[in-house]
Design an enzyme around this catalytic site. Structure first.
Site, PDB file in Angstrom:
ATOM      1  N   ARG A  96       0.858  -1.184   0.000  1.00  0.00           N
ATOM      2  CA  ARG A  96       0.000   0.000   0.000  1.00  0.00           C
ATOM      3  C   ARG A  96       0.894   1.233   0.000  1.00  0.00           C
ATOM      4  NH1 ARG A  96      -2.471   3.268   4.786  1.00  0.00           N
ATOM      5  NH2 ARG A  96      -3.783   4.692   3.603  1.00  0.00           N
ATOM      6  N   HIS A 139      -2.852  10.976   0.538  1.00  0.00           N
ATOM      7  CA  HIS A 139      -2.307  10.797   1.888  1.00  0.00           C
ATOM      8  C   HIS A 139      -1.678  12.137   2.282  1.00  0.00           C
ATOM      9  CE1 HIS A 139      -0.917   7.529   4.870  1.00  0.00           C
ATOM     10  NE2 HIS A 139      -0.592   8.692   5.421  1.00  0.00           N
ATOM     11  N   GLU A 184      -7.357   8.596   6.309  1.00  0.00           N
ATOM     12  CA  GLU A 184      -7.625   9.215   7.605  1.00  0.00           C
ATOM     13  C   GLU A 184      -8.137  10.650   7.569  1.00  0.00           C
ATOM     14  OE1 GLU A 184      -4.442   8.931  10.394  1.00  0.00           O
ATOM     15  OE2 GLU A 184      -4.509   6.760  10.466  1.00  0.00           O
ATOM     16  N   ASN A 326      -7.392   1.926   9.683  1.00  0.00           N
ATOM     17  CA  ASN A 326      -6.111   2.114  10.367  1.00  0.00           C
ATOM     18  C   ASN A 326      -6.371   2.030  11.862  1.00  0.00           C
ATOM     19  OD1 ASN A 326      -5.097   2.634   7.849  1.00  0.00           O
ATOM     20  ND2 ASN A 326      -4.585   4.782   8.239  1.00  0.00           N
ATOM     21  N   TYR A 328      -4.461   1.911  15.629  1.00  0.00           N
ATOM     22  CA  TYR A 328      -3.237   2.053  16.426  1.00  0.00           C
ATOM     23  C   TYR A 328      -3.471   1.871  17.913  1.00  0.00           C
ATOM     24  CZ  TYR A 328      -0.624   3.741  12.399  1.00  0.00           C
ATOM     25  OH  TYR A 328       0.008   3.815  11.197  1.00  0.00           O
ATOM     26  N   GLU A 393      -3.352   0.073   8.158  1.00  0.00           N
ATOM     27  CA  GLU A 393      -2.251   0.535   9.004  1.00  0.00           C
ATOM     28  C   GLU A 393      -2.439  -0.015  10.404  1.00  0.00           C
ATOM     29  OE1 GLU A 393      -1.239   4.746   9.160  1.00  0.00           O
ATOM     30  OE2 GLU A 393      -1.745   4.960   7.036  1.00  0.00           O
TER      31      GLU A 393
HETATM   32  C1  GBH Z   1      -1.255   7.511  10.663  1.00  0.00           C
HETATM   33  O1  GBH Z   1      -1.846   8.446  11.472  1.00  0.00           O
HETATM   34  C2  GBH Z   1      -0.899   8.055   9.318  1.00  0.00           C
HETATM   35  O2  GBH Z   1      -1.763   7.584   8.313  1.00  0.00           O
HETATM   36  C3  GBH Z   1       0.532   7.851   8.941  1.00  0.00           C
HETATM   37  O3  GBH Z   1       0.862   8.688   7.888  1.00  0.00           O
HETATM   38  C4  GBH Z   1       1.403   8.037  10.158  1.00  0.00           C
HETATM   39  O4  GBH Z   1       2.761   8.016   9.848  1.00  0.00           O
HETATM   40  C5  GBH Z   1       1.083   6.950  11.127  1.00  0.00           C
HETATM   41  O5  GBH Z   1      -0.274   6.835  11.344  1.00  0.00           O
HETATM   42  C6  GBH Z   1       1.806   7.063  12.463  1.00  0.00           C
HETATM   43  O6  GBH Z   1       1.458   8.227  13.101  1.00  0.00           O
HETATM   44  O7  GBH Z   1      -3.256  14.993  18.998  1.00  0.00           O
HETATM   45  O8  GBH Z   1      -0.876  15.081  19.300  1.00  0.00           O
HETATM   46  O9  GBH Z   1      -2.157  13.277  20.283  1.00  0.00           O
HETATM   47  C7  GBH Z   1      -2.015   8.016  12.796  1.00  0.00           C
HETATM   48  C8  GBH Z   1      -3.152   8.612  13.524  1.00  0.00           C
HETATM   49  C9  GBH Z   1      -4.099  10.345  14.671  1.00  0.00           C
HETATM   50  C10 GBH Z   1      -1.757   9.912  15.033  1.00  0.00           C
HETATM   51  C11 GBH Z   1      -3.982  11.583  15.430  1.00  0.00           C
HETATM   52  C12 GBH Z   1      -1.628  11.183  15.825  1.00  0.00           C
HETATM   53  C13 GBH Z   1      -2.986  12.626  17.276  1.00  0.00           C
HETATM   54  C14 GBH Z   1      -1.751  13.296  17.749  1.00  0.00           C
HETATM   55  N1  GBH Z   1      -2.868   9.857  14.140  1.00  0.00           N
HETATM   56  N2  GBH Z   1      -2.876  11.593  16.324  1.00  0.00           N
HETATM   57  S1  GBH Z   1      -2.032  14.229  19.169  1.00  0.00           S
END
Ligand code: GBH
Length: 488
Positions: A96, A139, A184, A326, A328, A393
């Protein structure tokens, strides 16, 4: 699915470790993910025009914590063969990646042939290696000239995006069968247009900019989906979906009800998923009603959450062949009313936070909650009529050059096990792409937090891809189609 308990006897040690085995369906597809601005570099080469991330990272005192940029990044524009080799070494069957809008279209919306040639070559090479290309159209690297017109808050963007999507289907659709329109929107709409911590770093009161962005994203997705069905599907026979991110919301205590959990999920995931994947379509009712009421109370003659026309509701409804997800991390939730707070800063009136016992990564927002993935997949199954899901992701961050990335290995094992359990319980998950293939430019965190399963030393002109321990894990999973989790 849990098949049996396996007894691992370590010859050098006098005790045994129990491992649980979680299996995957035989046709399950494994791969890795990346994004153009985070890996390509070559920011001003071969006719690429500036994007909002060039603007954000180049300005004086930029908000990127280490002052870095994606100007060079992993140099995948030049070293894409190294990425392909890294995928091959593991045995991954899908990759991807995203296409940079500023590489393929000029300011006057003409095709930039050099940009087309780059992606065409990449796609051909992947196919030669029997790795399926899965392409994200957007993206986050919006051409700056479009931001100058208001970006995702200007309704005109829908037509621009449709034209861009048309260009991609036309040039690559013979070989690309899996399209993801947006990555996202929940991150870049509010990040970019409500709170200002993401490019284009605009702040608006009460999420007005973020809601406008979401609205146009949904319309642009619908336009791109129907364009494919009407003009390309008969020949190309591919699938089009959208990539959404969310955690699961766990009740913080026994006073938090299922209704609170659903409300949190609808305001987060449902804001994007409901118009496309739900039985009724449109924004989730709880969200519609709450924001309309608040807007009235604020003395506005319009709702901060824009309304779709009936025709728009109908055209968005069902407008996806799969859901790209995605995942996490997750949170505990509690309504503001329980906390005696004035519900001023979020329309959901729900506070979310982390359990202190959850394992922490090198990113402040990322803690390990594998149970969240399991519950999220079941919530999606129950609320959106069990759609086809690709996990596009999932990953863990640590510090630069952590080759013995045992934290990531453990995180991945536990999340793959959670995914396996959800599949056993009926969820239609068919693909998993780990974030990320290599270390890369982590947006406002620059190069300080690393997500790759291959490490990169960003001062090395060759940008060698160095396998971390998690590469061995992924090799084993791809080979055996099961994952082992230690049991204590
Ligand atoms: C993804 O976002 C992205 O798609 C990717 O590009 C990125 O590299 C990867 O994940 C790792 O970050 O408000 O300061 O707490 C992840 C989802 C959602 C991560 C919002 C950070 C809040 C930061 N993101 N989030 S904060």
């Amino acid at each position: 699915m849990k098949l049996f308990l396996k007894l691992l006897t370590l010859s050098s040690l006098n005790f045994a470790i129990f491992a649980e085995i979680y299996n995957f369906p035989s046709n399950f597809v494994w791969g890795a993910a990346s994004a153009s601005y985070q890996i390509e570099g070559a920011w001003n080469v071969d006719g690429r025009i500036p994007s909002i991330w060039d603007t954000a990272s180049h300005k004086n005192n930029s908000s990127v914590v280490d002052g870095s940029t994606g100007d060079d990044a992993a140099m995948s524009y030049y070293y894409y063969e190294k990425d392909i080799q890294a995928l091959k070494d593991i045995g991954f069957k899908t990759y991807r990646f995203s296409i940079a809008w500023p590489r393929v279209l000029t300011k006057t919306n003409q095709v930039n042939q050099a940009g087309i040639d780059y992606y065409s070559k990449l796609i051909d090479r992947l196919k030669e290696e029997e790795i399926k290309p899965m392409v994200t159209m957007y993206h986050w690297d919006l051409p700056q000239y479009l931001q100058d017109l208001g970006g995702w808050t200007n309704p005109a963007i829908v037509k621009y995006f449709e034209h861009y999507a048309d260009t991609l289907y036309k040039h690559f659709g013979d070989r690309v069968k899996e399209w993801i329109t947006f990555n996202e929107p929940a991150t870049f709409c509010d990040g970019g247009y409500s709170w200002g911590w993401h490019a284009p770093e605009i702040r608006t009161e009460k999420q007005i900019g973020g809601y406008l962005c979401s609205h146009h994203i949904l319309l642009a997705h619908g336009a791109a989906y129907h364009l494919y069905k009407n003009k390309y599907f008969a020949d190309q026979q591919g699938k089009v979906g959208i990539c959404l991110n969310t955690g699961y919301s766990f009740p913080a205590n026994e006073n938090v009800t299922d209704e609170h959990v659903d409300r949190a999920m609808h305001f987060g995931l449902g804001r994007y998923a409901n118009p496309i994947y739900s039985v009724d379509g449109d924004y989730p009712r709880v969200m519609r009603e709450a924001i309309d009421q608040k807007s009235t109370d604020e003395g506005r003659r319009w709702s901060r959450l824009p309304h779709f026309t009936t025709a728009q509701v109908e055209s968005l409804h069902g407008a996806a062949d799969f859901l790209a997800l995605n995942y996490y991390t997750s949170s505990l939730i509690q309504p503001y009313s329980h906390l005696g707070w004035n519900p001023a800063d979020s329309d959901s009136e729900i506070h979310s936070f982390h359990d202190d016992n959850w394992k922490r990564s090198s990113s402040s927002w990322l803690v390990s909650v594998p149970e969240g993935l399991y519950h999220l997949l079941l919530w999606i199954k129950d609320n959106y009529n069990n759609p086809l899901v690709y996990i596009t992701e999932n990953g863990w961050s640590d510090l630069p050059m952590t080759i013995e990335d045992d934290g990531r290995v453990e995180y991945l094992r536990e999340h793959l096990a959670a995914m396996s359990r959800a599949i056993t319980d009926g969820c239609r998950v068919e693909t998993y792409t780990v974030w990320s293939l290599t270390d890369n430019f982590e947006w406002m965190r620059g190069y300080t937090e690393r997500f790759g399963i291959y490490a990169i030393n960003f001062t090395d002109p060759e940008r060698k891809r160095i396998p971390k321990n998690s590469v061995d894990l992924m090799k084993q999973v791809v080979r055996d189609n099961f994952v082992e989790v230690e049991k204590d």
